[in-house]
Design a protein around this motif. Structure first.
Motif, PDB file in Angstrom:
ATOM      1  N   TYR A   2      15.684   2.832  -8.445  1.00  0.00           N
ATOM      2  CA  TYR A   2      14.592   3.200  -7.536  1.00  0.00           C
ATOM      3  C   TYR A   2      15.083   3.613  -6.147  1.00  0.00           C
ATOM      4  O   TYR A   2      14.279   3.755  -5.228  1.00  0.00           O
ATOM      5  CB  TYR A   2      13.619   2.030  -7.381  1.00  0.00           C
ATOM      6  N   ASN A   3      16.406   3.777  -5.997  1.00  0.00           N
ATOM      7  CA  ASN A   3      16.970   4.073  -4.675  1.00  0.00           C
ATOM      8  C   ASN A   3      16.409   3.142  -3.614  1.00  0.00           C
ATOM      9  O   ASN A   3      16.053   3.565  -2.520  1.00  0.00           O
ATOM     10  CB  ASN A   3      16.661   5.527  -4.247  1.00  0.00           C
ATOM     11  N   PHE A   4      16.299   1.877  -3.965  1.00  0.00           N
ATOM     12  CA  PHE A   4      15.685   0.918  -3.032  1.00  0.00           C
ATOM     13  C   PHE A   4      16.607   0.658  -1.851  1.00  0.00           C
ATOM     14  O   PHE A   4      17.816   0.501  -2.009  1.00  0.00           O
ATOM     15  CB  PHE A   4      15.382  -0.410  -3.736  1.00  0.00           C
ATOM     16  N   GLN A  37      15.315  -3.642   3.619  1.00  0.00           N
ATOM     17  CA  GLN A  37      14.675  -3.489   4.918  1.00  0.00           C
ATOM     18  C   GLN A  37      15.052  -4.656   5.817  1.00  0.00           C
ATOM     19  O   GLN A  37      14.694  -5.790   5.522  1.00  0.00           O
ATOM     20  CB  GLN A  37      13.142  -3.507   4.740  1.00  0.00           C
ATOM     21  N   ASP A  83       6.197  -5.378   1.157  1.00  0.00           N
ATOM     22  CA  ASP A  83       6.913  -4.097   1.180  1.00  0.00           C
ATOM     23  C   ASP A  83       6.406  -3.163   0.078  1.00  0.00           C
ATOM     24  O   ASP A  83       6.671  -3.368  -1.107  1.00  0.00           O
ATOM     25  CB  ASP A  83       8.416  -4.363   1.002  1.00  0.00           C
ATOM     26  N   THR A  84       5.698  -2.113   0.471  1.00  0.00           N
ATOM     27  CA  THR A  84       5.118  -1.153  -0.475  1.00  0.00           C
ATOM     28  C   THR A  84       6.176  -0.536  -1.390  1.00  0.00           C
ATOM     29  O   THR A  84       5.906  -0.233  -2.551  1.00  0.00           O
ATOM     30  CB  THR A  84       4.390  -0.032   0.310  1.00  0.00           C
ATOM     31  N   ALA A  85       7.399  -0.370  -0.887  1.00  0.00           N
ATOM     32  CA  ALA A  85       8.471   0.243  -1.682  1.00  0.00           C
ATOM     33  C   ALA A  85       8.825  -0.602  -2.906  1.00  0.00           C
ATOM     34  O   ALA A  85       9.400  -0.110  -3.878  1.00  0.00           O
ATOM     35  CB  ALA A  85       9.717   0.443  -0.810  1.00  0.00           C
ATOM     36  N   LEU A  86       8.481  -1.901  -2.867  1.00  0.00           N
ATOM     37  CA  LEU A  86       8.832  -2.766  -3.997  1.00  0.00           C
ATOM     38  C   LEU A  86       7.761  -2.760  -5.100  1.00  0.00           C
ATOM     39  O   LEU A  86       8.020  -3.204  -6.213  1.00  0.00           O
ATOM     40  CB  LEU A  86       9.048  -4.212  -3.510  1.00  0.00           C
ATOM     41  N   ASN A 134      -0.164  -6.195  -2.761  1.00  0.00           N
ATOM     42  CA  ASN A 134       0.662  -5.593  -1.717  1.00  0.00           C
ATOM     43  C   ASN A 134       0.017  -5.854  -0.358  1.00  0.00           C
ATOM     44  O   ASN A 134      -0.751  -5.059   0.148  1.00  0.00           O
ATOM     45  CB  ASN A 134       0.774  -4.081  -1.985  1.00  0.00           C
TER      46      ASN A 134
END
Length: 291
Positions: free
Chosen positions: A20-22, A25, A81-84, A102
């Motif tokens: 996911y290219n995480f 943060q 964290d929305t990215a997760l 979220n």
């Protein structure tokens, strides 16, 4: 438990993050746990069973969530964290007993969740929290009197120590008293930095806070007691009289403070950090009566 496909296996964590290219943060203080033994220890010491609704704060990529889903009746995982969120949808796709929210945990109505999802019965809370937000979250849970059975959290080692010590130790402070007022603290395990990815700079510990069935001290005005506690520790090395007298939070005269301390039966030159919870409760009750 079969660990081969579990995220707690470091290889799987790295793959999920790459896929996911995480990006970790800084602002969310993210450190993912990559040690299966520690995860099992957390779930075991929280005493999670198929009867339980578990609230997980900060699921990350879902390593602990997977364990919780296998042991609990239902899991609610709150992730800021929305990215997760897409990662969690993937890593938790095998489980139908989990809801991911979220949101910032401080903005979630946990009482409402307990009523809706658990018939108002006490829930269990499990968290691997960023260290800068540990105290506000734990205190928020206690102060809102949410029905909680226990809170099992990964915290900075020194914070865990602070939660369980008594008067006369250097770590003793407002947090020690607040935690012990609401719960029985027990350090489950010390966790070295290499159990996380990325590695934190400090040692960590898992601490379980088991909520008291009954508050251990008789206190008439809880808010006043905590104002007294904060005021006495805000100015360490000052006498209790001066600490309370100098505090903008305490609205009684120096005479009343001195009289209350005398009635408590301790030396007029005592420092706040020498009092235990029971003495703070009595002091608070005396001041309530005198003012």
């Amino acid at each position: 438990m079969d660990h081969s496909n579990k995220l707690a296996n470091p290889q799987n964590t790295i793959e999920a993050i790459k896929k996911y290219n995480f990006v970790f943060q800084k602002k969310f203080g993210q450190n993912f746990l990559i040690d299966t033994h520690v995860l099992e220890k957390i779930v075991t010491s929280a005493g999670v069973t198929k009867d339980d609704l578990v609230l997980e704060i900060g699921p990350g990529i879902g390593s602990m969530t997977q364990y919780l889903c296998e042991c609990a009746r239902e899991v609610i995982a709150v992730e800021i964290d929305t990215a997760l969120i897409p990662i969690l949808q993937d890593t938790l796709s095998d489980y139908d007993n989990v809801t991911v929210i979220n949101k910032d945990i401080l903005k979630v109505d946990i009482n409402q969740l307990a009523i809706e999802k658990n018939g108002g019965k006490p829930i269990k809370v499990v968290a691997n929290l960023p260290y800068y937000i540990t105290t506000p979250i734990i205190m928020g849970l206690f102060e809102s009197h949410v029905p909680i059975d226990n809170i099992t959290v990964m915290v900075q080692k020194e914070v865990a120590d602070r939660m369980q010590v008594g008067p006369g130790t250097k770590d003793y402070g407002a947090l020690s008293l607040a935690v012990q007022y609401y719960a029985e603290p027990y350090i489950v395990a010390n966790v070295p930095p290499n159990c996380f990815m990325p590695r934190p700079n400090v040692g960590s510990a898992v601490i379980r806070l088991t909520t008291h069935k009954e508050i251990p001290v008789q206190v008439e005005d809880e808010k006043l007691m905590f104002r007294l506690i904060r005021a006495s520790f805000n100015q360490r090395r000052k006498t209790l009289v001066n600490g309370l007298n100098n505090s903008p939070e305490i609205h009684v005269s120096k005479e009343v403070i001195a009289q209350a301390i005398e009635e408590l039966g301790v030396s007029p030159t005592i420092r706040g950090e020498a009092l235990d919870l029971e003495q703070f409760a009595r002091l608070s009750n005396i001041i309530s009566r005198l003012s």
